[in-house]
Design a protein around this motif. Structure first.
Motif, PDB file in Angstrom:
ATOM      1  N   GLU A   7       0.708  -1.170  -0.102  1.00  0.00           N
ATOM      2  CA  GLU A   7      -0.120  -0.086  -0.057  1.00  0.00           C
ATOM      3  C   GLU A   7       0.894   1.254  -0.023  1.00  0.00           C
ATOM      4  OE1 GLU A   7      -3.198   0.462   2.910  1.00  0.00           O
ATOM      5  OE2 GLU A   7      -3.404  -1.711   2.944  1.00  0.00           O
ATOM      6  N   PHE A   8       2.032   1.109   0.800  1.00  0.00           N
ATOM      7  CA  PHE A   8       2.714   2.239   0.776  1.00  0.00           C
ATOM      8  C   PHE A   8       3.447   2.606  -0.514  1.00  0.00           C
ATOM      9  CE2 PHE A   8       7.155   3.953   1.072  1.00  0.00           C
ATOM     10  CZ  PHE A   8       7.053   5.271   1.746  1.00  0.00           C
ATOM     11  N   VAL A   9       4.010   1.498  -1.192  1.00  0.00           N
ATOM     12  CA  VAL A   9       4.521   1.842  -2.704  1.00  0.00           C
ATOM     13  C   VAL A   9       3.547   2.259  -3.395  1.00  0.00           C
ATOM     14  CG1 VAL A   9       5.462   0.351  -4.588  1.00  0.00           C
ATOM     15  CG2 VAL A   9       6.474   0.032  -2.179  1.00  0.00           C
ATOM     16  N   GLN A  10       2.292   1.764  -3.479  1.00  0.00           N
ATOM     17  CA  GLN A  10       1.210   2.537  -4.242  1.00  0.00           C
ATOM     18  C   GLN A  10       0.857   4.058  -3.930  1.00  0.00           C
ATOM     19  OE1 GLN A  10      -0.318   0.797  -6.915  1.00  0.00           O
ATOM     20  NE2 GLN A  10      -0.999   3.027  -7.239  1.00  0.00           N
ATOM     21  N   ALA A  11       0.958   4.212  -2.715  1.00  0.00           N
ATOM     22  CA  ALA A  11       0.800   5.469  -2.220  1.00  0.00           C
ATOM     23  C   ALA A  11       1.853   6.503  -2.964  1.00  0.00           C
ATOM     24  CB  ALA A  11       0.735   5.692  -0.930  1.00  0.00           C
ATOM     25  N   ALA A  12       3.069   5.963  -2.646  1.00  0.00           N
ATOM     26  CA  ALA A  12       4.242   6.623  -3.339  1.00  0.00           C
ATOM     27  C   ALA A  12       4.284   7.076  -4.877  1.00  0.00           C
ATOM     28  CB  ALA A  12       5.659   5.854  -2.692  1.00  0.00           C
ATOM     29  N   ASP A  13       3.637   5.921  -5.473  1.00  0.00           N
ATOM     30  CA  ASP A  13       3.557   6.146  -6.954  1.00  0.00           C
ATOM     31  C   ASP A  13       2.575   7.279  -7.342  1.00  0.00           C
ATOM     32  OD1 ASP A  13       5.620   4.032  -7.460  1.00  0.00           O
ATOM     33  OD2 ASP A  13       3.862   2.348  -7.712  1.00  0.00           O
ATOM     34  N   ASP A  14       1.337   6.870  -6.529  1.00  0.00           N
ATOM     35  CA  ASP A  14       0.161   8.002  -6.684  1.00  0.00           C
ATOM     36  C   ASP A  14       0.792   9.484  -6.561  1.00  0.00           C
ATOM     37  OD1 ASP A  14      -1.443   5.774  -7.406  1.00  0.00           O
ATOM     38  OD2 ASP A  14      -2.443   5.872  -5.429  1.00  0.00           O
ATOM     39  N   LEU A  15       1.560   9.390  -5.101  1.00  0.00           N
ATOM     40  CA  LEU A  15       2.278  10.738  -4.705  1.00  0.00           C
ATOM     41  C   LEU A  15       3.245  11.311  -6.207  1.00  0.00           C
ATOM     42  CD1 LEU A  15       2.548  13.118  -2.686  1.00  0.00           C
ATOM     43  CD2 LEU A  15       4.501  11.786  -1.941  1.00  0.00           C
ATOM     44  N   ASN A  16       3.815  10.520  -6.733  1.00  0.00           N
ATOM     45  CA  ASN A  16       4.827  10.736  -7.681  1.00  0.00           C
ATOM     46  C   ASN A  16       3.909  11.219  -9.052  1.00  0.00           C
ATOM     47  OD1 ASN A  16       7.501  11.009  -9.110  1.00  0.00           O
ATOM     48  ND2 ASN A  16       6.660   9.130 -10.114  1.00  0.00           N
ATOM     49  N   ASP A  17       2.930  10.514  -9.423  1.00  0.00           N
ATOM     50  CA  ASP A  17       2.056  10.880 -10.584  1.00  0.00           C
ATOM     51  C   ASP A  17       1.263  12.255 -10.277  1.00  0.00           C
ATOM     52  OD1 ASP A  17       2.719   8.272 -11.563  1.00  0.00           O
ATOM     53  OD2 ASP A  17       0.788   7.398 -11.039  1.00  0.00           O
ATOM     54  N   SER A  18       1.196  12.623  -8.999  1.00  0.00           N
ATOM     55  CA  SER A  18       0.526  13.731  -8.724  1.00  0.00           C
ATOM     56  C   SER A  18       1.501  14.852  -8.811  1.00  0.00           C
ATOM     57  CB  SER A  18      -0.348  13.871  -7.418  1.00  0.00           C
ATOM     58  OG  SER A  18      -1.330  12.770  -7.353  1.00  0.00           O
ATOM     59  N   LEU A  19       2.616  14.580  -8.060  1.00  0.00           N
ATOM     60  CA  LEU A  19       3.760  15.879  -7.877  1.00  0.00           C
ATOM     61  C   LEU A  19       4.622  15.950  -8.875  1.00  0.00           C
ATOM     62  CD1 LEU A  19       3.652  16.035  -4.061  1.00  0.00           C
ATOM     63  CD2 LEU A  19       2.341  17.169  -5.489  1.00  0.00           C
ATOM     64  N   LYS A  20       4.897  15.151  -9.663  1.00  0.00           N
ATOM     65  CA  LYS A  20       5.881  14.954 -10.584  1.00  0.00           C
ATOM     66  C   LYS A  20       7.249  15.810 -10.451  1.00  0.00           C
ATOM     67  CE  LYS A  20       3.646  12.614 -13.822  1.00  0.00           C
ATOM     68  NZ  LYS A  20       4.047  11.289 -14.098  1.00  0.00           N
ATOM     69  N   ALA A  25       8.015  14.110  -4.441  1.00  0.00           N
ATOM     70  CA  ALA A  25       8.065  12.916  -5.200  1.00  0.00           C
ATOM     71  C   ALA A  25       8.882  12.139  -5.527  1.00  0.00           C
ATOM     72  CB  ALA A  25       7.574  13.349  -6.821  1.00  0.00           C
ATOM     73  N   ARG A  26      10.270  12.742  -5.618  1.00  0.00           N
ATOM     74  CA  ARG A  26      11.543  12.018  -5.668  1.00  0.00           C
ATOM     75  C   ARG A  26      11.764  11.395  -4.406  1.00  0.00           C
ATOM     76  NH1 ARG A  26      13.125  16.591  -8.023  1.00  0.00           N
ATOM     77  NH2 ARG A  26      14.162  17.538  -6.238  1.00  0.00           N
ATOM     78  N   GLU A  27      11.528  11.867  -3.214  1.00  0.00           N
ATOM     79  CA  GLU A  27      11.643  11.209  -1.885  1.00  0.00           C
ATOM     80  C   GLU A  27      10.568   9.953  -1.987  1.00  0.00           C
ATOM     81  OE1 GLU A  27      14.058  10.805   1.177  1.00  0.00           O
ATOM     82  OE2 GLU A  27      14.107  12.420  -0.126  1.00  0.00           O
ATOM     83  N   ALA A  28       9.379  10.314  -2.394  1.00  0.00           N
ATOM     84  CA  ALA A  28       8.471   8.854  -2.121  1.00  0.00           C
ATOM     85  C   ALA A  28       9.039   8.032  -3.179  1.00  0.00           C
ATOM     86  CB  ALA A  28       7.118   9.517  -2.640  1.00  0.00           C
ATOM     87  N   ARG A  29       9.541   8.327  -4.452  1.00  0.00           N
ATOM     88  CA  ARG A  29      10.104   7.210  -5.025  1.00  0.00           C
ATOM     89  C   ARG A  29      11.209   6.268  -4.534  1.00  0.00           C
ATOM     90  NH1 ARG A  29      11.358   9.959 -10.903  1.00  0.00           N
ATOM     91  NH2 ARG A  29      11.712   8.025 -11.495  1.00  0.00           N
ATOM     92  N   LEU A  30      11.972   7.145  -3.938  1.00  0.00           N
ATOM     93  CA  LEU A  30      13.062   6.629  -3.316  1.00  0.00           C
ATOM     94  C   LEU A  30      12.770   5.572  -2.175  1.00  0.00           C
ATOM     95  CD1 LEU A  30      16.148   6.113  -2.747  1.00  0.00           C
ATOM     96  CD2 LEU A  30      16.025   8.418  -1.280  1.00  0.00           C
ATOM     97  N   LYS A  31      11.859   6.044  -1.246  1.00  0.00           N
ATOM     98  CA  LYS A  31      11.479   5.308  -0.334  1.00  0.00           C
ATOM     99  C   LYS A  31      10.837   3.954  -0.937  1.00  0.00           C
ATOM    100  CE  LYS A  31      12.378   8.094   3.084  1.00  0.00           C
ATOM    101  NZ  LYS A  31      13.445   7.841   3.924  1.00  0.00           N
ATOM    102  N   ALA A  32       9.856   4.186  -1.725  1.00  0.00           N
ATOM    103  CA  ALA A  32       9.245   2.970  -2.332  1.00  0.00           C
ATOM    104  C   ALA A  32      10.463   1.753  -2.825  1.00  0.00           C
ATOM    105  CB  ALA A  32       8.546   3.339  -3.626  1.00  0.00           C
ATOM    106  N   ALA A  33      11.294   2.405  -3.512  1.00  0.00           N
ATOM    107  CA  ALA A  33      12.668   1.528  -3.836  1.00  0.00           C
ATOM    108  C   ALA A  33      13.212   0.733  -2.465  1.00  0.00           C
ATOM    109  CB  ALA A  33      13.585   2.209  -4.733  1.00  0.00           C
ATOM    110  N   GLN A  34      13.279   1.911  -1.432  1.00  0.00           N
ATOM    111  CA  GLN A  34      13.990   1.133  -0.415  1.00  0.00           C
ATOM    112  C   GLN A  34      13.015   0.078   0.312  1.00  0.00           C
ATOM    113  OE1 GLN A  34      14.311   5.074   1.793  1.00  0.00           O
ATOM    114  NE2 GLN A  34      16.627   4.877   1.375  1.00  0.00           N
ATOM    115  N   VAL A  35      11.783   0.278   0.154  1.00  0.00           N
ATOM    116  CA  VAL A  35      11.013  -0.642   0.922  1.00  0.00           C
ATOM    117  C   VAL A  35      11.126  -2.234  -0.138  1.00  0.00           C
ATOM    118  CG1 VAL A  35       8.490  -1.317   0.919  1.00  0.00           C
ATOM    119  CG2 VAL A  35       9.275   0.826   1.901  1.00  0.00           C
ATOM    120  N   LEU A  36      10.964  -2.000  -1.193  1.00  0.00           N
ATOM    121  CA  LEU A  36      11.115  -3.203  -2.072  1.00  0.00           C
ATOM    122  C   LEU A  36      12.361  -3.559  -2.352  1.00  0.00           C
ATOM    123  CD1 LEU A  36       9.078  -1.535  -5.189  1.00  0.00           C
ATOM    124  CD2 LEU A  36       8.368  -3.421  -3.632  1.00  0.00           C
TER     125      LEU A  36
END
Length: 186
Positions: A7-20, A25-36
């Motif tokens: 769910e966190f990864v999906q929320a990070a993707d949604d945030l990235n799509d919204s804030l580009k 957005a970059r921080e959310a992308r990084l956090k998603a990569a760290q989780v994965l």
């Protein structure tokens, strides 16, 4: 990954799509990569996200951190395999993967330039892993009773250390000369 992490990864993707291309957005992308990256079955997805972040925003703190994460993923695998098998085939495979990851990260010169302007943590992390790989290579050769190969690696390792010390000494001397000239001009 757990359901909550997905769910966190999906929320990070949604945030990235919204804030580009914003810091958030970059921080959310990084956090998603760290989780994965924490899970073997999702590391490929983490690496894909890391590459994407480095390509899209190479002159950002997040890209530098992503590059360090890329290398750390494989460094952790080498550490785990060394503990389990003490330099066997899996360790050698992981050592090759670190070398490959370092070569891949070096394909992003803008990330390195940005890192240098911020203190060079990425370059330091790479130097640390390269040194570790040299020591691993020496130990592997000794384990295989390839003492000539081990000796050659010892020589190269010593040369690398001497070269590093010379560079540091040269930089220090240059800084001292520049500072003296500045003082004379005042």
């Amino acid at each position: 990954a757990t359901a909550l992490e997905k769910e966190f990864v999906q929320a990070a993707d949604d945030l990235n799509d919204s804030l580009k291309d914003t810091t958030e957005a970059r921080e959310a992308r990084l956090k998603a990569a760290q989780v994965l990256a924490a899970y073997p079955d999702s590391r490929r997805n983490a690496l894909k996200r890391i590459r994407s972040l480095m390509e899209d925003s190479p002159r950002s703190e997040q890209a530098v951190t992503a590059a360090r994460l890329w290398i750390q993923i494989f460094a952790d695998q080498l550490t785990a395999s060394e503990k389990q098998e003490k330099g066997g085939k899996e360790s050698r495979k992981n050592a090759e993967e670190i070398q490959s990851a370092i070569a891949d990260v070096r394909k992003y010169p803008e990330v390195f330039a940005f890192d240098q302007s911020r203190g060079g943590k990425l370059q330091a992390a790479i130097a640390e892993q390269e040194s570790r790989l040299q020591v691993f290579g020496i130990a592997s050769r000794e384990k295989d009773r390839d003492y000539v190969g081990a000796a050659r690696l010892y020589e190269k390792y010593a040369d690398d250390i001497i070269c590093t010390v010379r560079k540091q000494t040269y930089r220090t001397l240059c800084k001292q000369i520049i500072n003296r000239r500045r003082e004379r001009l005042r």
